[in-house]
Write an enzyme that holds these catalytic residues in place. Structure first.
Site: not given
Ligand code: C5P
Length: 215
Positions: A29-32, A96
């Protein structure tokens, strides 16, 4: 505040960070946080647009009056956006999107081991694909950069055939991921740019919707 700025228009907004499965219980995943996209969807609905929010998982409440399409991965998001592309007047890609996914997600939970490597393959660039088959739609992209924001932004406008890019310098405090404020620049095809001061994501969303209505 309710307006009629986008009355009769259909707007697709994407939000959140896509999740790329590793196995049934793990993902990349990512930090969005999804905050910017959800604020835009809320403002689009308040401006009278039929608003379709295609969202990767977030912890946010779906804004009132918005059609909600939950997705997980970049490929899911692409499928859902493309399904409504023909009927929409604008696509605002605030999501994102992960640039890579696991080549083959395991069907069963992967057991512990000493060493482990994952093969990643490139995800489709959803926005670029939309730009290639654009007819009447307005396309709005986002860009998070740490340097040379305007230069990279202009290249993105060209490469993805965009009508507007919302660029932000994520190396600045209070801008970008996981904060409630943002400081952005609108970049258009040609030379025109508009710098906005630091403001809440709600206010940035209002300015984006006003700019989309102008397009
Ligand atoms: O090229 P870059 O990832 O910086 O472009 C960001 C913009 O492109 C965002 O609007 C994002 O939603 C979109 N994007 C996409 N598909 C990808 C990667 C980014 O639609 N695979």
């Amino acid at each position: 505040m309710k307006t009629d700025l986008l009355k009769g228009k259909t707007v697709v907004v994407t939000a959140g960070g896509t999740q790329e499965a590793i196995d049934p219980v793990r993902f990349i995943g990512n930090k969005s946080s999804g905050k910017m996209g959800y604020a835009i969807a809320e403002q689009a609905a308040l401006a009278g647009a039929r608003t379709i929010l295609v969202s990767a998982p977030t912890h946010l409440e779906v804004p009132y009056g918005v059609e909600f399409v939950p997705v997980q991965s970049a490929c899911d998001m692409q499928k859902q956006v493309e399904a409504v592309y023909e009927e929409c007047d604008a696509v605002i890609m605030a999501a994102a999107v992960a640039d890579f996914r696991v080549a083959e997600a395991a069907e069963r939970k992967i057991k512990k081991m000493e060493h482990m490597s994952l093969e990643l393959v490139k995800n489709p660039d959803i926005l670029k694909g939309l730009g290639e088959k654009k007819t009447h739609q307005k396309l709005i992209g986002f860009a998070a950069e740490t340097n040379d924001v305007i230069e990279y932004g202009r290249a993105k406008v060209r490469n993805k055939n965009l009508d507007m890019l919302v660029a932000n310098d994520v190396s600045k405090e209070n801008a970008g991921f996981n904060v409630d404020t943002n400081e952005v620049t609108f970049i258009y095809p040609g030379e025109q740019i508009t710098n906005l001061p630091l403001m809440s994501k709600q206010d940035v969303a209002k300015r984006i919707i006003a700019a989309v209505a102008e397009l």
